[in-house]
Design an enzyme around this catalytic site. Structure first.
Site, PDB file in Angstrom:
ATOM      1  N   GLY A  48       0.776  -1.249   0.000  1.00  0.00           N
ATOM      2  CA  GLY A  48       0.000   0.000   0.000  1.00  0.00           C
ATOM      3  C   GLY A  48       0.796   1.282   0.000  1.00  0.00           C
ATOM      4  CD  GLU A 102       0.950   0.443   6.943  1.00  0.00           C
ATOM      5  OE1 GLU A 102       1.065   0.511   5.711  1.00  0.00           O
ATOM      6  OE2 GLU A 102       0.688  -0.593   7.552  1.00  0.00           O
ATOM      7  CG  ASP A 103      -1.407   1.650   3.155  1.00  0.00           C
ATOM      8  OD1 ASP A 103      -1.207   1.299   4.341  1.00  0.00           O
ATOM      9  OD2 ASP A 103      -1.982   0.911   2.335  1.00  0.00           O
ATOM     10  CG  ASP A 106      -8.834   0.440   9.739  1.00  0.00           C
ATOM     11  OD1 ASP A 106      -9.571   1.363  10.110  1.00  0.00           O
ATOM     12  OD2 ASP A 106      -9.273  -0.649   9.361  1.00  0.00           O
ATOM     13  CE  LYS A 134     -10.248   4.242   6.971  1.00  0.00           C
ATOM     14  NZ  LYS A 134     -10.718   2.895   6.556  1.00  0.00           N
ATOM     15  CG  PHE A 155     -12.540   0.610   2.299  1.00  0.00           C
ATOM     16  CD1 PHE A 155     -11.819  -0.175   3.182  1.00  0.00           C
ATOM     17  CD2 PHE A 155     -12.229   0.547   0.946  1.00  0.00           C
ATOM     18  CE1 PHE A 155     -10.807  -1.007   2.735  1.00  0.00           C
ATOM     19  CE2 PHE A 155     -11.221  -0.290   0.490  1.00  0.00           C
ATOM     20  CZ  PHE A 155     -10.509  -1.073   1.384  1.00  0.00           C
ATOM     21  NE  ARG A 168      -2.189  -2.796  -4.231  1.00  0.00           N
ATOM     22  CZ  ARG A 168      -2.297  -2.934  -2.910  1.00  0.00           C
ATOM     23  NH1 ARG A 168      -2.230  -1.873  -2.131  1.00  0.00           N
ATOM     24  NH2 ARG A 168      -2.508  -4.117  -2.375  1.00  0.00           N
TER      25      ARG A 168
END
Ligand code: IMP
Ligand code: MG
Length: 180
Positions: A48, A102-103, A106, A134, A155, A168
């Site tokens: 990611g 990191e992308d 969560d 998030k 999402f 992506r």
């Protein structure tokens, strides 16, 4: 920008390319300032974060190295359940300044589970840079020092983030459309 369909779901425009580019440049400038003379080892977590990593890394103005890892999760024998291992990490982290890219954070479970393994190698420091977080979804104590955008618990896809393998390559970030 218009609505896009990825697999069976509709997504609406959320963060445009200019906004993302501006923010990644700000983060790269901040990292360059904070790590002057420290020659950090940037570790990008695949898949990611690959686009975010490219954009951050090319805007660093200091000496820095980069490496890429994949995290693989498997059922462990411990009571805590899944074990996460890094595939592809060849550099020694001992006494290095590590910046994990990191992308998205969560629940925080991935990084919370993985970080102790890096700490085990006794790096000089470890900080996290995440394009997205998030806050409303966070369930584990993970703190990113560098955050691109705090977003609602919905999402998202694009700019490296996928929905079941697709999306992506979208140059901007899209958010799942409300079903009505
Ligand atoms: P965590 O362990 O719950 O923090 O989840 C982190 C990982 O879940 C990320 O690295 C992503 O691969 C994936 N993920 C979480 N939320 C999203 C999202 O909104 N879009 C795409 N991938 C996501
Ligand atoms: Mg990921």
């Amino acid at each position: 920008m218009t609505t896009v369909t990825v697999h069976d779901k509709e997504f609406v425009p959320f963060l445009n390319a200019d906004k993302i580019a501006q923010r990644t440049q700000e983060l790269a400038a901040q990292i360059s300032k904070d790590y002057t003379g420290k020659r950090p080892l940037v570790i990008a977590i695949l898949n990611g974060s690959f686009i975010f990593a490219a954009d951050i890394f090319r805007h660093l103005t200091i000496d820095a190295e980069i490496s890429f890892i994949k995290l693989a999760s498997y059922k462990g024998t411990t009571s805590s359940g899944n074990v996460i291992t890094a595939i592809g990490l060849e550099e020694s982290l001992h006494e290095r300044h590590i910046i994990l890219l990191e992308d998205i954070i969560d629940t925080g479970k991935t990084l919370h589970t993985f970080l102790p393994q890096l700490q085990h190698q006794m790096p000089a420091s470890i900080e996290i840079a995440s394009l997205l977080t998030k806050p409303a979804a966070l369930q584990y104590p993970v703190t990113a020092r560098y955050i691109g955008f705090e977003i609602p618990d919905k999402f998202v896809v694009g700019y490296g983030l996928d929905y079941d393998g697709l999306g992506r390559n979208l140059p901007e970030i899209y958010q799942l459309k409300n079903e009505d």
